[in-house]
Design a protein around this motif. Sequence first.
Motif, PDB file in Angstrom:
ATOM      1  N   VAL A   1       0.849  -1.186   0.000  1.00 26.22           N
ATOM      2  CA  VAL A   1       0.000   0.000   0.000  1.00 26.22           C
ATOM      3  C   VAL A   1       0.885   1.237   0.000  1.00 26.22           C
ATOM      4  CG1 VAL A   1      -1.761   1.331   1.217  1.00 26.22           C
ATOM      5  CG2 VAL A   1      -1.883  -1.166   1.198  1.00 26.22           C
ATOM      6  N   LEU A   2       0.624   2.146  -0.921  1.00 30.71           N
ATOM      7  CA  LEU A   2       1.256   3.451  -0.951  1.00 30.71           C
ATOM      8  C   LEU A   2       0.204   4.488  -0.596  1.00 30.71           C
ATOM      9  CD1 LEU A   2       3.539   5.432  -1.597  1.00 30.71           C
ATOM     10  CD2 LEU A   2       2.836   5.327  -4.007  1.00 30.71           C
ATOM     11  N   ASP A   3       0.424   5.188   0.521  1.00 32.85           N
ATOM     12  CA  ASP A   3      -0.467   6.260   0.976  1.00 32.85           C
ATOM     13  C   ASP A   3       0.282   7.559   0.709  1.00 32.85           C
ATOM     14  OD1 ASP A   3      -2.107   8.025   2.354  1.00 32.85           O
ATOM     15  OD2 ASP A   3      -2.494   6.630   3.999  1.00 32.85           O
ATOM     16  N   SER A   4      -0.111   8.278  -0.328  1.00 33.04           N
ATOM     17  CA  SER A   4       0.723   9.364  -0.845  1.00 33.04           C
ATOM     18  C   SER A   4       0.679  10.644  -0.014  1.00 33.04           C
ATOM     19  CB  SER A   4       0.325   9.680  -2.290  1.00 33.04           C
ATOM     20  OG  SER A   4      -0.944  10.303  -2.327  1.00 33.04           O
ATOM     21  N   HIS A   5      -0.425  10.898   0.677  1.00 30.16           N
ATOM     22  CA  HIS A   5      -0.570  12.116   1.483  1.00 30.16           C
ATOM     23  C   HIS A   5      -1.184  11.712   2.816  1.00 30.16           C
ATOM     24  CE1 HIS A   5      -0.303  13.591  -2.654  1.00 30.16           C
ATOM     25  NE2 HIS A   5       0.083  14.752  -2.155  1.00 30.16           N
TER      26      HIS A   5
ATOM     27  N   ALA B   1       3.841   5.243   3.872  1.00 29.50           N
ATOM     28  CA  ALA B   1       2.963   6.398   4.033  1.00 29.50           C
ATOM     29  C   ALA B   1       3.798   7.662   3.917  1.00 29.50           C
ATOM     30  CB  ALA B   1       2.259   6.341   5.383  1.00 29.50           C
ATOM     31  N   CYS B   2       3.412   8.551   3.022  1.00 30.83           N
ATOM     32  CA  CYS B   2       4.203   9.745   2.720  1.00 30.83           C
ATOM     33  C   CYS B   2       3.562  11.008   3.280  1.00 30.83           C
ATOM     34  CB  CYS B   2       4.324   9.916   1.196  1.00 30.83           C
ATOM     35  SG  CYS B   2       4.916   8.479   0.308  1.00 30.83           S
ATOM     36  N   ASP B   3       4.421  11.927   3.680  1.00 26.70           N
ATOM     37  CA  ASP B   3       3.952  13.277   3.986  1.00 26.70           C
ATOM     38  C   ASP B   3       5.112  14.242   3.817  1.00 26.70           C
ATOM     39  OD1 ASP B   3       1.193  14.330   5.310  1.00 26.70           O
ATOM     40  OD2 ASP B   3       2.851  15.697   5.697  1.00 26.70           O
ATOM     41  N   LEU B   4       4.795  15.421   3.278  1.00 31.88           N
ATOM     42  CA  LEU B   4       5.814  16.411   2.953  1.00 31.88           C
ATOM     43  C   LEU B   4       6.065  17.375   4.104  1.00 31.88           C
ATOM     44  CD1 LEU B   4       7.621  17.328   0.584  1.00 31.88           C
ATOM     45  CD2 LEU B   4       5.738  18.778  -0.187  1.00 31.88           C
TER      46      LEU B   4
ATOM     47  N   GLU C   1       3.670  17.074  10.453  1.00 29.87           N
ATOM     48  CA  GLU C   1       2.823  15.900  10.237  1.00 29.87           C
ATOM     49  C   GLU C   1       3.684  14.650  10.138  1.00 29.87           C
ATOM     50  OE1 GLU C   1      -0.302  15.992  10.673  1.00 29.87           O
ATOM     51  OE2 GLU C   1      -1.399  16.963   9.049  1.00 29.87           O
ATOM     52  N   GLY C   2       4.848  14.783   9.502  1.00 37.21           N
ATOM     53  CA  GLY C   2       5.728  13.636   9.345  1.00 37.21           C
ATOM     54  C   GLY C   2       6.207  13.080  10.674  1.00 37.21           C
ATOM     55  N   ALA C   3       6.484  13.957  11.627  1.00 40.26           N
ATOM     56  CA  ALA C   3       6.924  13.503  12.945  1.00 40.26           C
ATOM     57  C   ALA C   3       5.818  12.726  13.647  1.00 40.26           C
ATOM     58  CB  ALA C   3       7.350  14.696  13.790  1.00 40.26           C
TER      59      ALA C   3
ATOM     60  N   ASP D   1       7.493  14.201  -1.248  1.00 37.07           N
ATOM     61  CA  ASP D   1       6.347  14.520  -2.094  1.00 37.07           C
ATOM     62  C   ASP D   1       5.614  13.237  -2.478  1.00 37.07           C
ATOM     63  OD1 ASP D   1       4.569  15.313  -4.034  1.00 37.07           O
ATOM     64  OD2 ASP D   1       6.008  16.469  -5.193  1.00 37.07           O
ATOM     65  N   GLY D   2       4.356  13.127  -2.080  1.00 41.53           N
ATOM     66  CA  GLY D   2       3.592  11.927  -2.376  1.00 41.53           C
ATOM     67  C   GLY D   2       3.353  11.701  -3.853  1.00 41.53           C
TER      68      GLY D   2
END
Length: 281
Positions: free
Chosen positions: A37-41, A117-120, A124-126, A144-145
Amino acid sequence: MNYRHAYHAGNFADILKHWILLRLLDRLTAKAKPFFVLDSHAGGGFYDLAREATIRTGEAARGIARLLPHAAGAPESLRPYLEVIATLNADEPALRWYPGSPYLTATHLRECDRLIACDLQSGEGAVLRETLKPFPRAKAHMGDGYAAVPSMLPPPERRGLTLIDPPFERRDDYDRMARATKIGVTQFATGLFALWYPIKDRARAVRFLDALPRPAGGLAAIDFAIDHPTAEGGLKACGLALLNPPFGLVDEIAESLPWLVEHLREGEGATAHIDWISRPE
């Protein structure tokens, strides 16, 4: 518009995408083969509804808080989603905790499955890293998602789901999502894709759907409104495009949407439907 996850956790749009996400994960785990699973944002991935900002918007109170008292009468398709929320809040005097898509996905991973799971955003990333820390098969990726789609697809598992759910802080997010999806489908033609988008202008939503690829497994679009959408003011309608949806899922969704409309409506413009934009070959 600005659709930061934390401010809108548990609203009608979250209900739609997280219900469908769990149905997709259920189909993926039904087979023994591993999946990716790729969760882009992804956002932070887990939310405290008692936060001042969340209380101030009132969206969870008008969303998931309205559904839970009626869970016993919900369609079978919706019950697993509602049970997850109820279980997370079982020890709380009132509804407080709401899971985002990274948490929901991570809790469904088997030892052979993976989530990125991605976040820019660094903040939020932390939070996302902390959310996923208990799950060894789930990883947070700071970046970048949209760029993650071409760089991470196709996965070695050869089965999987790509969830693209941007915050729509930029005017070109519709176009960027359509371009990323075209690349993703080109590289991973059999993958599942779920694309969430706000509907403030239905004509713009139609142009977005027209720009999407037509994979062999078909393209279906859910349109869900709690009232008439307007260009200004709060979000009242959203969509979820499904590329290569599993067999039978579109009919399952169509049967359950009227129940959601009944319990979440805020005006005469409340409506929901799912339509095939292109049918499976």
